[in-house]
Design an enzyme around this catalytic site. Structure first.
Site, PDB file in Angstrom:
ATOM      1  N   HIS A 261      83.167   7.036 -10.290  1.00 58.08           N
ATOM      2  CA  HIS A 261      83.105   5.551 -10.293  1.00 58.08           C
ATOM      3  C   HIS A 261      83.990   4.782 -10.250  1.00 58.08           C
ATOM      4  CE1 HIS A 261      80.888   2.498 -11.395  1.00 58.08           C
ATOM      5  NE2 HIS A 261      79.729   2.654 -11.402  1.00 58.08           N
ATOM      6  N   ASP A 315      73.687   9.087 -12.514  1.00 61.06           N
ATOM      7  CA  ASP A 315      72.885   9.628 -11.748  1.00 61.06           C
ATOM      8  C   ASP A 315      73.154  11.268 -12.728  1.00 61.06           C
ATOM      9  OD1 ASP A 315      71.952   7.302  -9.867  1.00 61.06           O
ATOM     10  OD2 ASP A 315      73.703   7.718  -8.607  1.00 61.06           O
TER      11      ASP A 315
HETATM   12  N1  ACO Z   1      84.462  14.768  -7.531  1.00 58.90           N
HETATM   13  C1  ACO Z   1      85.659  14.843  -7.397  1.00 58.90           C
HETATM   14  N2  ACO Z   1      86.804  13.737  -6.567  1.00 58.90           N
HETATM   15  C2  ACO Z   1      86.228  12.682  -7.198  1.00 58.90           C
HETATM   16  C3  ACO Z   1      84.613  12.644  -7.041  1.00 58.90           C
HETATM   17  C4  ACO Z   1      84.099  13.392  -7.529  1.00 58.90           C
HETATM   18  N3  ACO Z   1      82.206  13.048  -7.041  1.00 58.90           N
HETATM   19  N4  ACO Z   1      85.556  10.838  -6.834  1.00 58.90           N
HETATM   20  C5  ACO Z   1      86.100  10.898  -6.992  1.00 58.90           C
HETATM   21  N5  ACO Z   1      86.979  11.854  -6.886  1.00 58.90           N
HETATM   22  C6  ACO Z   1      88.706  11.586  -6.799  1.00 58.90           C
HETATM   23  C7  ACO Z   1      88.921  11.823  -5.036  1.00 58.90           C
HETATM   24  O1  ACO Z   1      88.643  12.564  -4.972  1.00 58.90           O
HETATM   25  C8  ACO Z   1      90.220  11.156  -5.100  1.00 58.90           C
HETATM   26  O2  ACO Z   1      91.079  11.763  -5.506  1.00 58.90           O
HETATM   27  P1  ACO Z   1      92.587  11.542  -5.080  1.00 58.90           P
HETATM   28  O3  ACO Z   1      92.906  10.253  -5.433  1.00 58.90           O
HETATM   29  O4  ACO Z   1      93.580  13.167  -5.476  1.00 58.90           O
HETATM   30  O5  ACO Z   1      91.924  11.569  -3.861  1.00 58.90           O
HETATM   31  C9  ACO Z   1      89.912  10.407  -6.763  1.00 58.90           C
HETATM   32  O6  ACO Z   1      88.926  10.905  -7.476  1.00 58.90           O
HETATM   33  C10 ACO Z   1      89.107   8.345  -6.185  1.00 58.90           C
HETATM   34  O7  ACO Z   1      88.629   8.556  -5.491  1.00 58.90           O
HETATM   35  P2  ACO Z   1      88.000   7.541  -4.636  1.00 58.90           P
HETATM   36  O8  ACO Z   1      87.246   7.767  -3.616  1.00 58.90           O
HETATM   37  O9  ACO Z   1      88.808   6.431  -4.418  1.00 58.90           O
HETATM   38  O10 ACO Z   1      86.900   7.189  -5.872  1.00 58.90           O
HETATM   39  P3  ACO Z   1      85.838   4.899  -5.311  1.00 58.90           P
HETATM   40  O11 ACO Z   1      86.191   4.589  -6.056  1.00 58.90           O
HETATM   41  O12 ACO Z   1      86.438   5.029  -4.130  1.00 58.90           O
HETATM   42  O13 ACO Z   1      84.397   6.172  -5.502  1.00 58.90           O
HETATM   43  C11 ACO Z   1      82.817   7.077  -5.600  1.00 58.90           C
HETATM   44  C12 ACO Z   1      83.127   6.137  -6.505  1.00 58.90           C
HETATM   45  C13 ACO Z   1      81.743   6.290  -4.431  1.00 58.90           C
HETATM   46  C14 ACO Z   1      81.609   6.658  -6.459  1.00 58.90           C
HETATM   47  C15 ACO Z   1      82.924   8.266  -5.776  1.00 58.90           C
HETATM   48  O14 ACO Z   1      83.318   8.788  -7.230  1.00 58.90           O
HETATM   49  C16 ACO Z   1      81.784   9.428  -5.180  1.00 58.90           C
HETATM   50  O15 ACO Z   1      81.691   9.364  -4.166  1.00 58.90           O
HETATM   51  N6  ACO Z   1      81.899   9.949  -6.294  1.00 58.90           N
HETATM   52  C17 ACO Z   1      79.727  11.128  -6.224  1.00 58.90           C
HETATM   53  C18 ACO Z   1      78.562  10.525  -5.552  1.00 58.90           C
HETATM   54  C19 ACO Z   1      78.229   9.706  -7.152  1.00 58.90           C
HETATM   55  O16 ACO Z   1      77.905   9.837  -7.506  1.00 58.90           O
HETATM   56  N7  ACO Z   1      77.500   8.097  -6.524  1.00 58.90           N
HETATM   57  C20 ACO Z   1      77.263   7.339  -7.717  1.00 58.90           C
HETATM   58  C21 ACO Z   1      78.292   6.305  -8.162  1.00 58.90           C
HETATM   59  S1  ACO Z   1      77.273   5.239  -9.444  1.00 58.90           S
HETATM   60  C22 ACO Z   1      75.969   4.616  -8.175  1.00 58.90           C
HETATM   61  O17 ACO Z   1      76.336   3.823  -7.471  1.00 58.90           O
HETATM   62  C23 ACO Z   1      74.755   4.619  -9.155  1.00 58.90           C
END
Ligand code: ACO
Length: 379
Positions: A261, A315
């Site tokens: 998140h 989720d």
């Molecule tokens: N699985 C694996 N690794 C992850 C995930 C994940 N779900 N989410 C983040 N990371 C990792 C990234 O690869 C990154 O690693 P790095 O620093 O080594 O490159 C690090 O965590 C930070 O990731 P960001 O992309 O900067 O995180 P951001 O805050 O932009 O992403 C998001 C948030 C879009 C929700 C992301 O966690 C994701 O894509 N999750 C999966 C989709 C999801 O569950 N969405 C629902 C969110 S809740 C809602 O909208 C109601």
């Protein structure tokens, strides 16, 4: 003030001042109008919470009864909207059907008296009342059935489940569903809420505001994630497969749906509440092996990605609750929308109170003075 640094996704940049909800991502705290989500989940109802979000205070007994009565008595959708929905392709995604139907409501109420409290209240009531009926109607019509008329004797959530399944729900199911709606009703400046506020800032009507937010919610990085959680759990198939699946996904840099998140760096408090709802459901209606798989996933991902702040978000467990209720997977995001309408409307109202149209800037990184090449000379 000119901000020249580019932040992809506007990460960390305030887009509004708001008193609607607050997230403390380090400590896993979510408050609506200052009240902790755990307390609302235990003591409130979805409609009471919607009132709190939109008007800023909990209603007294008379106010709540009047509001419930108004919403309940506006649950029927217009015949012309129902007939329009009948023409939608059955294979279309219900979020697209919902977006189109919410926008269509605006055709009937085109007067935009945005400073009139009666107009605001009517729009709030109509949207809260009609959105669930639209979701249920599309579900039945795509199966070739006629939509079920709302039941005056049932409250908000029980009536939705009744319209969807054509039978009165078990009271525990209805209460759990209502709590799910409370949990997803509002969450600060997420993508769909931002979209709602941008649309609201042009002073268009609230139906366009909600339609725009529904479109934004549909993507897999936002509301669409809970559908993908179920697909992922089904693909894993067994507890033994969890670790190899996670190792393989990590190698291929695949994200785990329902994890991570932008704001929470600990477990999302809504995921914790939902997990206890899943347990109540399974205790009464039978165990589900996907819950074992989900728990094992949570353990292994915490071990491997906990240091990056990757924990279950809302989720992850909401899909399991809806699945156990027999709700089709592609209705999970429309159900999220049923709930989030409350938050969008609260932001619509707040945006109008001190409106300035959104007009951010950009950092142009394209070319200049490029010649126009006649078409016959282009490669
Ligand atoms: N699985 C694996 N690794 C992850 C995930 C994940 N779900 N989410 C983040 N990371 C990792 C990234 O690869 C990154 O690693 P790095 O620093 O080594 O490159 C690090 O965590 C930070 O990731 P960001 O992309 O900067 O995180 P951001 O805050 O932009 O992403 C998001 C948030 C879009 C929700 C992301 O966690 C994701 O894509 N999750 C999966 C989709 C999801 O569950 N969405 C629902 C969110 S809740 C809602 O909208 C109601």
């Amino acid at each position: 003030m000119m901000v020249c640094e580019f932040k992809p996704g506007l990460e960390g940049i305030p887009a509004a001042q708001s008193s609607i909800s607050n997230v403390d991502g380090q400590n896993g705290i979510l408050e609506y109008r200052g009240i902790r989500i755990e307390e609302l989940a235990e003591k409130s109802t979805f409609l009471e919470t919607a009132y709190l979000l939109i008007w800023g205070e909990l209603p007294n007994k008379e106010e709540l009864e009047a509001f419930e009565h108004e919403v309940h008595s506006h649950r029927r959708i217009k015949y012309r909207i129902r007939d329009m929905m009948k023409c939608f392709p059955e294979s279309g995604h219900p979020m697209d059907a919902l977006q189109a139907s919410a926008a269509a409501l605006g055709l009937f109420y085109s007067r935009r008296d945005l400073h009139n409290p009666i107009y605001i209240r009517d729009a709030v009531v109509r949207l809260l009342a009609n959105i669930p009926t639209m979701v249920a109607a599309f579900q039945l019509m795509r199966k070739g059935n006629d939509p079920v008329r709302p039941c005056d004797d049932l409250d908000y959530s029980a009536n939705f489940l009744y319209m969807l399944n054509e039978k009165e729900p078990d009271p525990l199911l209805a209460r759990i569903f209502d709590v799910c709606l409370i949990l997803q009703a509002e969450h600060t400046m997420n993508a769909s809420t931002f979209s709602a506020r941008v649309t609201a800032s042009t002073l268009t009507d609230p139906y366009a505001v909600v339609a725009s937010a529904v479109g934004t919610l549909g993507g897999p990085l936002h509301g669409g994630a809970n559908e993908e959680v179920i697909q992922m759990l089904e693909e894993i198939g067994s507890v033994e497969n969890v670790r190899p699946y996670i190792d393989d996904s990590l190698q291929r840099n695949v994200r785990f749906m329902g994890f991570g998140h932008r704001v929470y760096k600990v477990k999302d408090p809504r995921a914790t509440i939902l997990q206890s709802l899943v347990e109540q459901l399974f205790a009464k209606f039978g165990h589900d092996k996907y819950y074992d798989i989900a728990q094992e996933m949570e353990r292994v991902i915490e071990e491997k990605l906990g240091h990056k702040g990757i924990y279950p978000n809302v989720d992850f467990y909401s899909g399991l609750v809806y699945r156990k209720m027999g709700i089709p997977t592609d209705l999970f995001t429309p159900i999220f929308a049923i709930s989030r309408v409350a938050g969008w409307l609260a932001h619509w109202k707040e945006q109008l109170e001190e409106n300035r149209i959104f007009r951010p800037t950009q950092i142009y990184n394209g070319r200049h003075d490029h010649p126009y090449t006649p078409i016959e000379q282009r490669a």
